[in-house]
Write an enzyme that holds these catalytic residues in place. Sequence first.
Site, PDB file in Angstrom:
ATOM      1  CE  LYS A 120      -1.891  -1.157   3.928  1.00  0.00           C
ATOM      2  NZ  LYS A 120      -1.174  -2.409   4.283  1.00  0.00           N
ATOM      3  NE  ARG A 177      -4.729  -1.448  10.093  1.00  0.00           N
ATOM      4  CZ  ARG A 177      -3.741  -0.835   9.501  1.00  0.00           C
ATOM      5  NH1 ARG A 177      -3.934   0.156   8.703  1.00  0.00           N
ATOM      6  NH2 ARG A 177      -2.528  -1.245   9.667  1.00  0.00           N
ATOM      7  NE  ARG A 209       7.853  -1.672   6.362  1.00  0.00           N
ATOM      8  CZ  ARG A 209       6.519  -1.699   6.396  1.00  0.00           C
ATOM      9  NH1 ARG A 209       5.811  -1.197   5.412  1.00  0.00           N
ATOM     10  NH2 ARG A 209       5.917  -2.241   7.425  1.00  0.00           N
ATOM     11  NE  ARG A 237       5.814   0.273  10.314  1.00  0.00           N
ATOM     12  CZ  ARG A 237       4.717   0.071   9.598  1.00  0.00           C
ATOM     13  NH1 ARG A 237       4.622   0.580   8.381  1.00  0.00           N
ATOM     14  NH2 ARG A 237       3.727  -0.637  10.083  1.00  0.00           N
ATOM     15  NE  ARG A 264       2.337  -4.609  11.347  1.00  0.00           N
ATOM     16  CZ  ARG A 264       3.448  -4.414  10.653  1.00  0.00           C
ATOM     17  NH1 ARG A 264       4.607  -4.889  11.087  1.00  0.00           N
ATOM     18  NH2 ARG A 264       3.398  -3.745   9.515  1.00  0.00           N
TER      19      ARG A 264
END
Length: 216
Positions: A13, A88, A127, A160, A171
Amino acid sequence: KRLILVGPPGSGKGTQSPIIKDEYCLCHLATGDMLRAAVAAKTPLGIKAKEAMDKGELVSDDLVVSIIDEAMKKPSCHKGFILDGFPRTVVQAQKLDEMLEKQGVKVDKVLNFAIDDAILEERITGRWIHPGSGRSYHTKFAPPKVPGVDDVTGEPLIQRKDDTAAVLKSRLEAFHKQTEPVIDYYSKKSIVAHLHAEKAPKEVTSEVEKLLLICS
Ligand code: AP5
Ligand code: ZN
Ligand code: ZN
């Protein structure tokens, strides 16, 4: 255009949003980015959100709805927006509908970043992000020119706090339980388009472009 991007953590996203945003002159509203900025600045809102975020759980509906309500007032959002990571929950989707109804507009398209859970751990643990801009990199799939450094600003990249295999599990659980029903909610309105989010970034971009042309 008013677009919503839905998909599990790591589905792409945040990678696709800046590209689509520029092509269609939209604003990019990512609740995750806004919450992380609030946490970093230690605002009252950030202090409230931090605990849930660190655990990979969702922050309360009231909190994120208030952030989005405020952010959508920006002039840059008047031509249209990309909502990345919001709504969400079904409650958030209903609140959004109420907000838009007041303005006499509605959501045009919901892009579902469909992808198998098994692919996501490698994407998430590799990431690196540039906190100032939200730009994201990947050690294997999208490496920066210089390791650990943002291509544009030369500033350091960080990982993160919630990008660990363990937090990813929570998650994903939140996604399947609380966010998948949002896809059903919009399916009933016949505005959901499904993307093959496991493909390479460029291929995902062209899928989005084709969809937006057809469905304008
Ligand atoms: P948020 O920041 O929204 O995180 P998320 O939904 O878990 O999504 P990610 O940012 O992890 O994934 P992405 O799809 O953007 O992936 P990306 O493009 O970066 O939310 C964080 C937290 O905030 C939540 O857990 C919650 O606590 C809270 N929160 C936020 N919104 C909320 C809401 N509305 N209600 C309640 N709580 C809320 O890609 C990932 C990696 O893969 C990158 O390294 C990238 O380079 C790479 N990559 C991307 N695309 C590809 C590709 N096609 N092929 C190979 N690699 C790729
Ligand atoms: Zn993201
Ligand atoms: Zn599921």
